[in-house]
Design a protein around this motif. Structure first.
Motif, PDB file in Angstrom:
ATOM      1  N   GLY A  55       0.781  -1.232   0.000  1.00  0.00           N
ATOM      2  CA  GLY A  55       0.000   0.000   0.000  1.00  0.00           C
ATOM      3  C   GLY A  55       0.811   1.279   0.000  1.00  0.00           C
ATOM      4  O   GLY A  55       0.319   2.322  -0.426  1.00  0.00           O
ATOM      5  N   GLU A  56       2.058   1.217   0.497  1.00  0.00           N
ATOM      6  CA  GLU A  56       2.834   2.448   0.626  1.00  0.00           C
ATOM      7  C   GLU A  56       4.126   2.459  -0.199  1.00  0.00           C
ATOM      8  O   GLU A  56       4.821   3.468  -0.206  1.00  0.00           O
ATOM      9  CB  GLU A  56       3.136   2.722   2.110  1.00  0.00           C
ATOM     10  N   ALA A  59       2.021   0.387  -4.570  1.00  0.00           N
ATOM     11  CA  ALA A  59       0.903   1.168  -5.116  1.00  0.00           C
ATOM     12  C   ALA A  59       1.315   2.600  -5.483  1.00  0.00           C
ATOM     13  O   ALA A  59       0.967   3.076  -6.564  1.00  0.00           O
ATOM     14  CB  ALA A  59      -0.281   1.158  -4.148  1.00  0.00           C
ATOM     15  N   ILE A  75      -5.727   0.134  -4.130  1.00  0.00           N
ATOM     16  CA  ILE A  75      -4.906  -0.405  -3.038  1.00  0.00           C
ATOM     17  C   ILE A  75      -4.669   0.665  -1.980  1.00  0.00           C
ATOM     18  O   ILE A  75      -4.759   0.403  -0.778  1.00  0.00           O
ATOM     19  CB  ILE A  75      -3.577  -0.969  -3.579  1.00  0.00           C
ATOM     20  N   VAL A  76      -4.394   1.888  -2.416  1.00  0.00           N
ATOM     21  CA  VAL A  76      -4.191   2.995  -1.466  1.00  0.00           C
ATOM     22  C   VAL A  76      -5.480   3.259  -0.691  1.00  0.00           C
ATOM     23  O   VAL A  76      -5.448   3.471   0.529  1.00  0.00           O
ATOM     24  CB  VAL A  76      -3.690   4.269  -2.179  1.00  0.00           C
ATOM     25  N   ASN A  79      -5.708   0.584   1.869  1.00  0.00           N
ATOM     26  CA  ASN A  79      -4.658   0.823   2.855  1.00  0.00           C
ATOM     27  C   ASN A  79      -5.070   1.925   3.833  1.00  0.00           C
ATOM     28  O   ASN A  79      -4.884   1.787   5.045  1.00  0.00           O
ATOM     29  CB  ASN A  79      -3.362   1.194   2.127  1.00  0.00           C
TER      30      ASN A  79
END
Length: 128
Positions: A55-56, A59, A75-76, A79
């Motif tokens: 996610g970090e 993405a 995805i973010v 997240n």
């Protein structure tokens, strides 16, 4: 009047991806111990903490490059929903000391990513 929606989408992608990437890089260097502790405190398996790298790091790179941007942005979104649920629910209706919403950063990441889910990458992207 200058109008270029594709340039605007690029600026949004670079801003969201670039700013979020710093969080992923910090976790790469310092680990995901905090995320693990938050998961454990909610009775969730701590191995899920490694999803934060997706996610970090992954993405944001997808978003910056414009490669599968909608998937990266989704995805973010996921997240950020998880981050808010695990750590920030008590701040949902709070103001910061400077008077802004206590979750401005999380809200920015969440809602700009959601906008990219609908907008897509625009013309300036890595071709897939």
């Amino acid at each position: 009047m200058l109008e270029n929606a594709d340039l605007g989408k690029l600026i949004i992608r670079l801003t969201l991806g670039g700013l979020l990437l710093f969080h992923g890089i910090a976790k790469l260097f310092h680990g995901v111990g905090f995320v693990e502790s938050q998961l454990a405190s909610h009775g969730l398996p701590t191995f899920l903490a490694y999803g934060v790298y997706i996610g970090e790091l992954l993405a944001p790179l997808m978003i910056i490059l414009g490669y599968q941007t909608r998937i990266g942005a989704l995805i973010v979104v996921i997240n950020m929903i998880v981050a808010i649920a695990l750590v920030h629910t008590h701040e949902l209706m709070s103001l910061s000391r400077s008077g802004g919403w206590a979750l401005e950063l999380q809200g920015f990441f969440l809602f700009i990513a959601l906008a990219l889910v609908f907008l897509g990458p625009g013309r300036y992207k890595l071709h897939s």
